[in-house]
Write a protein that holds these residues in place. Structure first.
Motif, PDB file in Angstrom:
ATOM      1  N   ILE A 268      10.750 -11.517 -10.640  1.00 24.83           N
ATOM      2  CA  ILE A 268      10.063 -12.765 -10.275  1.00 24.83           C
ATOM      3  C   ILE A 268       8.578 -12.514 -10.036  1.00 24.83           C
ATOM      4  O   ILE A 268       7.723 -13.223 -10.564  1.00 24.83           O
ATOM      5  CB  ILE A 268      10.736 -13.429  -9.053  1.00 24.83           C
ATOM      6  CG1 ILE A 268      12.094 -14.004  -9.487  1.00 24.83           C
ATOM      7  CG2 ILE A 268       9.857 -14.523  -8.451  1.00 24.83           C
ATOM      8  CD1 ILE A 268      13.000 -14.448  -8.366  1.00 24.83           C
ATOM      9  N   SER A 269       8.249 -11.461  -9.285  1.00 26.38           N
ATOM     10  CA  SER A 269       6.814 -11.272  -9.016  1.00 26.38           C
ATOM     11  C   SER A 269       6.064 -10.901 -10.306  1.00 26.38           C
ATOM     12  O   SER A 269       4.940 -11.353 -10.516  1.00 26.38           O
ATOM     13  CB  SER A 269       6.570 -10.281  -7.883  1.00 26.38           C
ATOM     14  OG  SER A 269       7.053  -9.035  -8.256  1.00 26.38           O
ATOM     15  N   GLU A 270       6.674 -10.155 -11.196  1.00 27.17           N
ATOM     16  CA  GLU A 270       5.996  -9.830 -12.462  1.00 27.17           C
ATOM     17  C   GLU A 270       5.877 -11.074 -13.355  1.00 27.17           C
ATOM     18  O   GLU A 270       4.881 -11.245 -14.053  1.00 27.17           O
ATOM     19  CB  GLU A 270       6.746  -8.718 -13.205  1.00 27.17           C
ATOM     20  CG  GLU A 270       6.579  -7.340 -12.570  1.00 27.17           C
ATOM     21  CD  GLU A 270       5.141  -6.817 -12.628  1.00 27.17           C
ATOM     22  OE1 GLU A 270       4.507  -6.916 -13.686  1.00 27.17           O
ATOM     23  OE2 GLU A 270       4.661  -6.309 -11.589  1.00 27.17           O
ATOM     24  N   VAL A 273       2.906 -13.149 -12.153  1.00 25.88           N
ATOM     25  CA  VAL A 273       1.635 -12.603 -12.664  1.00 25.88           C
ATOM     26  C   VAL A 273       1.507 -12.919 -14.158  1.00 25.88           C
ATOM     27  O   VAL A 273       0.476 -13.406 -14.634  1.00 25.88           O
ATOM     28  CB  VAL A 273       1.567 -11.070 -12.436  1.00 25.88           C
ATOM     29  CG1 VAL A 273       0.338 -10.469 -13.101  1.00 25.88           C
ATOM     30  CG2 VAL A 273       1.590 -10.748 -10.951  1.00 25.88           C
ATOM     31  N   GLY A 274       2.570 -12.658 -14.892  1.00 22.77           N
ATOM     32  CA  GLY A 274       2.535 -12.808 -16.349  1.00 22.77           C
ATOM     33  C   GLY A 274       2.311 -14.240 -16.811  1.00 22.77           C
ATOM     34  O   GLY A 274       1.672 -14.476 -17.827  1.00 22.77           O
ATOM     35  N   THR A 275       2.859 -15.195 -16.069  1.00 22.57           N
ATOM     36  CA  THR A 275       2.757 -16.593 -16.535  1.00 22.57           C
ATOM     37  C   THR A 275       1.541 -17.319 -15.955  1.00 22.57           C
ATOM     38  O   THR A 275       1.062 -18.265 -16.566  1.00 22.57           O
ATOM     39  CB  THR A 275       4.015 -17.403 -16.148  1.00 22.57           C
ATOM     40  OG1 THR A 275       4.237 -17.262 -14.739  1.00 22.57           O
ATOM     41  CG2 THR A 275       5.240 -16.942 -16.914  1.00 22.57           C
ATOM     42  N   THR A 276       1.076 -16.897 -14.771  1.00 22.82           N
ATOM     43  CA  THR A 276       0.056 -17.732 -14.114  1.00 22.82           C
ATOM     44  C   THR A 276      -1.320 -17.091 -13.967  1.00 22.82           C
ATOM     45  O   THR A 276      -2.262 -17.785 -13.595  1.00 22.82           O
ATOM     46  CB  THR A 276       0.512 -18.184 -12.706  1.00 22.82           C
ATOM     47  OG1 THR A 276       0.627 -17.033 -11.869  1.00 22.82           O
ATOM     48  CG2 THR A 276       1.828 -18.929 -12.755  1.00 22.82           C
ATOM     49  N   LYS A 301      15.342 -20.909  -8.473  1.00 23.67           N
ATOM     50  CA  LYS A 301      15.055 -21.351  -7.106  1.00 23.67           C
ATOM     51  C   LYS A 301      13.888 -20.531  -6.526  1.00 23.67           C
ATOM     52  O   LYS A 301      12.910 -21.085  -6.033  1.00 23.67           O
ATOM     53  CB  LYS A 301      16.321 -21.160  -6.247  1.00 23.67           C
ATOM     54  CG  LYS A 301      16.256 -21.894  -4.929  1.00 23.67           C
ATOM     55  CD  LYS A 301      17.579 -21.864  -4.194  1.00 23.67           C
ATOM     56  CE  LYS A 301      17.591 -20.640  -3.313  1.00 23.67           C
ATOM     57  NZ  LYS A 301      18.858 -20.216  -2.793  1.00 23.67           N
ATOM     58  N   ARG A 302      14.000 -19.209  -6.666  1.00 26.98           N
ATOM     59  CA  ARG A 302      12.976 -18.340  -6.058  1.00 26.98           C
ATOM     60  C   ARG A 302      11.657 -18.372  -6.833  1.00 26.98           C
ATOM     61  O   ARG A 302      10.575 -18.338  -6.260  1.00 26.98           O
ATOM     62  CB  ARG A 302      13.521 -16.930  -5.919  1.00 26.98           C
ATOM     63  CG  ARG A 302      14.516 -16.861  -4.757  1.00 26.98           C
ATOM     64  CD  ARG A 302      15.504 -15.736  -4.863  1.00 26.98           C
ATOM     65  NE  ARG A 302      14.890 -14.419  -4.827  1.00 26.98           N
ATOM     66  CZ  ARG A 302      15.571 -13.288  -4.906  1.00 26.98           C
ATOM     67  NH1 ARG A 302      16.903 -13.315  -5.004  1.00 26.98           N
ATOM     68  NH2 ARG A 302      14.968 -12.128  -4.876  1.00 26.98           N
ATOM     69  N   PHE A 303      11.776 -18.432  -8.150  1.00 26.32           N
ATOM     70  CA  PHE A 303      10.576 -18.448  -8.993  1.00 26.32           C
ATOM     71  C   PHE A 303       9.777 -19.737  -8.744  1.00 26.32           C
ATOM     72  O   PHE A 303       8.557 -19.699  -8.540  1.00 26.32           O
ATOM     73  CB  PHE A 303      10.995 -18.330 -10.471  1.00 26.32           C
ATOM     74  CG  PHE A 303       9.843 -18.276 -11.434  1.00 26.32           C
ATOM     75  CD1 PHE A 303       8.991 -17.170 -11.469  1.00 26.32           C
ATOM     76  CD2 PHE A 303       9.604 -19.310 -12.336  1.00 26.32           C
ATOM     77  CE1 PHE A 303       7.927 -17.112 -12.370  1.00 26.32           C
ATOM     78  CE2 PHE A 303       8.548 -19.260 -13.240  1.00 26.32           C
ATOM     79  CZ  PHE A 303       7.718 -18.155 -13.258  1.00 26.32           C
ATOM     80  N   ALA A 304      10.468 -20.867  -8.724  1.00 27.89           N
ATOM     81  CA  ALA A 304       9.791 -22.163  -8.533  1.00 27.89           C
ATOM     82  C   ALA A 304       9.080 -22.196  -7.171  1.00 27.89           C
ATOM     83  O   ALA A 304       7.943 -22.672  -7.068  1.00 27.89           O
ATOM     84  CB  ALA A 304      10.805 -23.301  -8.626  1.00 27.89           C
ATOM     85  N   ALA A 305       9.726 -21.644  -6.138  1.00 25.10           N
ATOM     86  CA  ALA A 305       9.110 -21.644  -4.801  1.00 25.10           C
ATOM     87  C   ALA A 305       7.848 -20.777  -4.810  1.00 25.10           C
ATOM     88  O   ALA A 305       6.822 -21.126  -4.208  1.00 25.10           O
ATOM     89  CB  ALA A 305      10.104 -21.133  -3.774  1.00 25.10           C
ATOM     90  N   ASN A 436      10.249  -3.683 -17.024  1.00 20.79           N
ATOM     91  CA  ASN A 436      10.139  -4.145 -15.639  1.00 20.79           C
ATOM     92  C   ASN A 436       8.699  -4.415 -15.205  1.00 20.79           C
ATOM     93  O   ASN A 436       8.320  -4.158 -14.058  1.00 20.79           O
ATOM     94  CB  ASN A 436      10.810  -3.133 -14.688  1.00 20.79           C
ATOM     95  CG  ASN A 436      12.304  -3.070 -14.954  1.00 20.79           C
ATOM     96  OD1 ASN A 436      12.963  -4.108 -15.023  1.00 20.79           O
ATOM     97  ND2 ASN A 436      12.832  -1.872 -15.142  1.00 20.79           N
ATOM     98  N   SER A 437       7.901  -4.882 -16.150  1.00 19.31           N
ATOM     99  CA  SER A 437       6.527  -5.256 -15.817  1.00 19.31           C
ATOM    100  C   SER A 437       6.057  -6.327 -16.802  1.00 19.31           C
ATOM    101  O   SER A 437       6.591  -6.435 -17.917  1.00 19.31           O
ATOM    102  CB  SER A 437       5.592  -4.048 -15.865  1.00 19.31           C
ATOM    103  OG  SER A 437       5.629  -3.482 -17.140  1.00 19.31           O
ATOM    104  N   SER A 438       5.044  -7.084 -16.363  1.00 14.04           N
ATOM    105  CA  SER A 438       4.583  -8.178 -17.227  1.00 14.04           C
ATOM    106  C   SER A 438       3.740  -7.626 -18.368  1.00 14.04           C
ATOM    107  O   SER A 438       3.334  -6.465 -18.348  1.00 14.04           O
ATOM    108  CB  SER A 438       3.806  -9.199 -16.407  1.00 14.04           C
ATOM    109  OG  SER A 438       2.640  -8.601 -15.927  1.00 14.04           O
TER     110      SER A 438
END
Ligand code: G3H
Length: 479
Positions: A268-270, A273-276, A301-305, A436-438
């Protein structure tokens, strides 16, 4: 040359950032608005400096060309603050990213100089091979027309220009529509460091300037980072395509594939970064996210938040991640993609998704996205994030194989036995697999390229020197 005494038409350069609460871009300055005659004048200056391979620059000793480049970069370094400020105001890039763009460019130039030194064989001995002594070297290609993108107006423009110049080519270069003024602080450094006609900056509309230049047939290399539509149109004006070399960095639709055993926090955290980062305006951005059906509900759920928690503001504010968009037409385009997707069954799954102001639209996470939606097909290059679920890995693999693009992929998973054969397939579909990275371009020492419509030639420090030169050799019977 032309610009020094320019008294003709000028174009206003406005900021991306509004200085008032109501959207009102600030006038930052002006640049010349050149026409066909000036474009041809710049071409003739580049041709004259190259002088069919016999000019001062292409025949200059390697050490002297290096000295010119070193002089340029040392003068450039004194302009950091000014250029970083202009990056923020002109294209809305955050302060840390603007600083990174500047520093990375300086580093790119130093790395280019170092690699060029290693590549130099002018004083090497003749070597015997297959019964013939030979002295192999690399030489320039001629006149380069160089066009840079708005999202990295300094770094990516220079990733074309610098290797082209150091190899002994001469260049005409036109900045993109946005991120133009930030080159002005460098004009003097160009003038002080390179002989007349070696670097020629032209300002104005691409079609007005590039078309007459290409129609002369005098351009040897078209170097462009941007979209394939422009690249096709521009190269189409050259009367003899066999004589034209291409160095192109084009569109991409890099996917993220999240496998059922992925570390979800990391994925999710990668993916954030990758999308935004830089509002999705990166060719390397993650532009479609595939999540295994077993974990898609939790991921969403977690990504959207997390997307909703991103901070919007002016580029120089502390902790800001999302900023205004430099292209005034972008929010309406993103809205079109959202409308098309929601009409066809997708939902915006984050609360702030799609909220707009004049020059900004909050990233919308769309789910479930399907293949008949425009956002699945088009390179959005902005804040909208399509999410798809899959049950069989073959589904994203088939989509990648059928895609027009082939730059990079991010894959998230932890089981080596699953990942190893998957990687063997993925490397045949794209040019870089990120585990496992963007996705990203750097570090610039690694090859940066793509398959299909994503690129022609390679742009790492090492490869770019080769992309802008040709191997030549002297053969002899004796050493
Ligand atoms: O826009 C395309 C750039 O090459 C992206 O570079 O991955 O370093 O942001 P980056």
């Amino acid at each position: 040359g032309i610009l020094k005494e320019w008294k003709g038409k000028t174009a206003n350069v406005f900021s991306t950032i509004s200085s008032t609460k109501e959207y009102q871009p600030t006038l930052l300055g002006t640049v010349p608005d050149l026409g066909e005659n000036e474009a041809l004048e710049a071409l003739h200056a580049a041709e004259k400096a190259y002088d069919r391979g016999q000019g001062l620059w292409p025949t200059m000793k390697v050490a002297d060309r290096i000295a010119a480049m070193e002089k340029f970069v040392s003068q450039m370094k004194t302009k950091r603050e000014e250029i970083v400020k202009l990056l923020m105001w002109e294209i809305g890039k955050t302060l840390p990213d603007s600083q990174k763009e500047f520093d990375r460019t300086v580093e790119y130039i130093y790395d280019t100089i170092e690699d060029y030194k290693k590549m130099d064989r002018t004083s090497a001995k003749f070597e015997k091979n297959a019964g013939v002594y030979a002295h192999i070297r690399r030489g320039p290609l001629g006149v380069v027309l160089c066009l840079g993108p708005y999202n990295y107006p300094l770094n990516e423009t220079f990733a074309l220009l610098i290797p082209a110049l150091i190899m002994g080519n001469t260049a005409i270069f036109k900045p993109a529509k946005h991120g133009v003024l930030l080159l002005s602080p460098l004009l003097e450094a160009f003038r002080n460091s390179f002989p007349a006609g070696v670097v020629n900056i032209i300002y104005g509309r691409g079609r007005t300037l590039a078309t007459p230049i290409m129609e002369t047939g005098k351009v040897d290399v078209l170097a462009l980072i941007g979209n394939s539509k422009s690249a096709n149109a521009i190269q189409g004006n050259h009367p003899n395509k066999n004589r034209l070399r291409l160095v192109l960095g084009l569109e991409a639709k890099n996917p993220a594939i999240v496998l059922p055993d992925a570390d979800l926090d990391l994925a999710i955290s990668e993916c954030i970064v990758g999308t935004t980062s830089f509002n999705g305006q990166r060719c390397t951005a993650l532009k479609v996210v595939y999540v295994h059906e077993d974990i898609v509900a939790e991921f969403n759920k977690r990504f959207a938040a997390k997307v909703d928690a991103l901070k919007f503001g002016n580029p120089w504010e502390n902790g800001v991640q999302l900023t205004p968009l430099p292209e005034p037409e972008k929010p309406a385009y993103i809205q079109e993609l959202i409308d098309d997707a929601t009409k066809k069954g997708a939902k915006i799954i984050n609360e702030n998704g799609g909220k707009t102001t004049e020059n900004y639209i909050f990233p919308a996470v769309l789910y479930p996205v399907s293949k008949n939606m425009r956002v699945f097909e088009e390179e959005q290059f902005g804040p909208v994030i399509p999410v798809l679920s899959f049950s069989d890995i073959q589904e994203p693999l088939n989509d990648m194989a059928e895609s027009n693009y082939g730059q990079q992929v991010s894959v998230f998973g932890s089981d080596v036995k699953t990942l190893a054969p998957l990687i063997d397939t993925l490397v045949n579909l794209v040019c870089r697999v990120n585990l496992n990275s963007s996705c990203q371009r750097g570090p610039d020492v690694y090859p940066f390229t793509g398959r299909k419509d994503s690129a022609v030639a390679t742009l790492s420090v090492y490869d770019a020197l080769r992309s802008f030169s040709i191997r030549t050799f002297v053969a002899s019977k004796d050493s």
